[in-house]
Scaffold this active site. Structure first.
Site, PDB file in Angstrom:
ATOM      1  N   GLY A 140       1.733  -2.415  -2.777  1.00  0.00           N
ATOM      2  CA  GLY A 140       2.208  -2.790  -4.100  1.00  0.00           C
ATOM      3  C   GLY A 140       1.442  -2.304  -5.313  1.00  0.00           C
ATOM      4  CG  ASN A 141      -2.558  -0.683  -5.572  1.00  0.00           C
ATOM      5  OD1 ASN A 141      -2.763  -1.807  -6.019  1.00  0.00           O
ATOM      6  ND2 ASN A 141      -3.402  -0.076  -4.753  1.00  0.00           N
ATOM      7  CE  LYS A 142       2.094   5.558  -5.124  1.00  0.00           C
ATOM      8  NZ  LYS A 142       1.468   5.018  -3.883  1.00  0.00           N
ATOM      9  CB  CYS A 180      -0.909  10.175   0.334  1.00  0.00           C
ATOM     10  SG  CYS A 180      -0.654   9.087   1.723  1.00  0.00           S
ATOM     11  CB  CYS A 194       8.583   2.617   0.950  1.00  0.00           C
ATOM     12  SG  CYS A 194      10.066   3.242   1.761  1.00  0.00           S
ATOM     13  CB  ALA A 243       3.896  -3.337   1.378  1.00  0.00           C
ATOM     14  NE  ARG A 251       2.092  -1.102   4.505  1.00  0.00           N
ATOM     15  CZ  ARG A 251       1.159  -0.204   4.204  1.00  0.00           C
ATOM     16  NH1 ARG A 251       0.091  -0.085   4.949  1.00  0.00           N
ATOM     17  NH2 ARG A 251       1.302   0.581   3.153  1.00  0.00           N
TER      18      ARG A 251
HETATM   19  N1  SAM Z   1       4.018   2.367  -2.526  1.00  0.00           N
HETATM   20  C1  SAM Z   1       2.967   1.635  -1.830  1.00  0.00           C
HETATM   21  C2  SAM Z   1       1.814   1.404  -2.786  1.00  0.00           C
HETATM   22  O1  SAM Z   1       1.647   2.178  -3.729  1.00  0.00           O
HETATM   23  O2  SAM Z   1       1.064   0.439  -2.629  1.00  0.00           O
HETATM   24  C3  SAM Z   1       2.549   2.355  -0.556  1.00  0.00           C
HETATM   25  C4  SAM Z   1       3.720   2.590   0.384  1.00  0.00           C
HETATM   26  S1  SAM Z   1       3.271   3.229   1.978  1.00  0.00           S
HETATM   27  C5  SAM Z   1       2.978   4.901   1.657  1.00  0.00           C
HETATM   28  C6  SAM Z   1       4.826   3.279   2.803  1.00  0.00           C
HETATM   29  C7  SAM Z   1       5.439   1.918   3.074  1.00  0.00           C
HETATM   30  O3  SAM Z   1       6.773   2.114   3.549  1.00  0.00           O
HETATM   31  C8  SAM Z   1       4.740   1.105   4.174  1.00  0.00           C
HETATM   32  O4  SAM Z   1       4.302  -0.112   3.632  1.00  0.00           O
HETATM   33  C9  SAM Z   1       5.834   0.868   5.219  1.00  0.00           C
HETATM   34  O5  SAM Z   1       5.783  -0.422   5.786  1.00  0.00           O
HETATM   35  C10 SAM Z   1       7.088   1.037   4.395  1.00  0.00           C
HETATM   36  N2  SAM Z   1       8.312   1.412   5.118  1.00  0.00           N
HETATM   37  C11 SAM Z   1       8.438   2.222   6.193  1.00  0.00           C
HETATM   38  N3  SAM Z   1       9.731   2.347   6.528  1.00  0.00           N
HETATM   39  C12 SAM Z   1      10.453   1.611   5.642  1.00  0.00           C
HETATM   40  C13 SAM Z   1      11.838   1.342   5.469  1.00  0.00           C
HETATM   41  N4  SAM Z   1      12.755   1.871   6.276  1.00  0.00           N
HETATM   42  N5  SAM Z   1      12.218   0.534   4.454  1.00  0.00           N
HETATM   43  C14 SAM Z   1      11.286  -0.010   3.625  1.00  0.00           C
HETATM   44  N6  SAM Z   1       9.968   0.212   3.744  1.00  0.00           N
HETATM   45  C15 SAM Z   1       9.546   1.004   4.743  1.00  0.00           C
END
Ligand code: SAM
Length: 303
Positions: free
Chosen positions: A114-116, A233, A110, A112, A139
């Protein structure tokens, strides 16, 4: 009058992007600009004494610099050129702890914005394969821009539901490392905390926890996966320890890895192998990290 006590303040964390520069070069650049480098922090309280243009290296994470809370780098050359990433310390933990090898095959489930992902790419030195998924097209487009600026090239982005990614596909047969940072309540984000401070609607938390568990179980289905880092978080046990607990019960072939022994804020008992983070105890946003690893194959003890 409004007065904030020091232990409520989150300093400004800056991750050095080693795909584009080095820690030493960033430190030298900042010193030439009048910043004053104070060495590596020895304890949490060192962070509370940062003022003006002083800065430190973090005490747990390499390539992470710490500045006073008011320092703003959004218009800075190093930020615009992708040499530094503005990322809270807690959110640097998942990639740092997963620590995939150079040339490895890795999934960011998951991903976006994308920092990780960019942190994983830096650890992998842009070698190997980094499969990044996200459901949200908008995103993902932000993420493309960010990864381009950060010089990430080893990734493959897909606008895809991670739960529908087929673990048996030959594309993923060498994936050994998975970072899972799914949607959560965000209750650990200090800036959101006022909005979320009223008790969370139980149904919402339950739905999030069910989704998180589903994702974690799915990650463990990849045939060669050795290690999965799960992070949120959120400060709610329902999204953290309870998800991990249910997952371990359903997947007896996996166990928890004891993370960073010198990190004092631990997962709630009995999940003390996991990490928690908070403004009070770690000077970060509220966060949770667990790492699951595949148990070694059972031997019958005959050799
Ligand atoms: N890891 C990211 C970063 O460090 O920048 C932040 C991720 S954010 C907490 C959670 C992400 O999960 C969101 O961008 C959301 O769109 C995505 N998401 C939600 N359900 C999902 C799914 N079933 N499959 C893939 N991505 C999903």
């Amino acid at each position: 009058s409004f007065q904030q006590t020091q232990d409520n303040v989150i300093p400004r964390y800056v991750r050095v992007n080693t795909l584009k520069t080095t820690l030493d070069d960033v430190i030298d650049y900042l010193k030439r600009e009048g910043f004053s480098y104070q060495g590596t922090a020895m304890c949490l309280e060192d962070l509370d004494h940062l003022t003006g243009k002083t800065f430190l290296c973090d005490l747990h994470l390499k390539d992470l610099l710490v500045f006073s809370a008011k320092t703003d780098f959004h218009d800075h050359f190093l930020y615009k050129a992708g040499h530094i990433i503005l990322q809270d310390k807690a959110s640097c933990l998942p990639a740092f702890l997963l620590n995939p090898p150079v040339g490895g095959h890795v999934i960011d489930a998951c991903a976006a914005p994308g920092n990780k992902t960019s942190h994983l790419a830096a650890i992998m030195k842009n070698k190997g394969k980094l499969f990044a998924f996200d459901l949200d097209a908008k995103r993902l487009s932000t993420m493309s821009t960010l990864l381009l600026r950060a010089g990430v090239t080893c990734h493959q982005l897909a606008n895809q539901d991670f739960l529908k990614v087929d673990p048996q596909s030959s594309e993923y047969k060498e994936v050994e490392y998975i970072l899972l940072d799914p949607s959560c309540s965000g209750s650990g984000m200090v800036c959101l905390r006022d909005e979320v401070s009223e008790p969370q609607e139980d149904g919402r938390l339950q739905a999030l926890a069910a989704f998180q568990l589903h994702c974690l179980n799915h990650a463990l289905q990849f045939p060669q996966v050795q290690r999965v880092v799960y992070s949120t978080c959120s400060i709610h046990p329902q999204e953290n320890e309870e998800v991990v607990s249910a997952c371990l019960q359903q997947n007896p072939g996996f166990r928890l890895v004891h993370l960073l022994p010198n990190w004092h804020e631990r997962g709630h008992d009995p999940f003390t192998q996991c990490l928690r983070a908070s403004t009070e105890k770690t000077r970060t946003h509220g966060f949770f990290v667990a790492m699951l690893e595949r148990c070694p194959p059972q031997t019958d003890g005959e050799n």
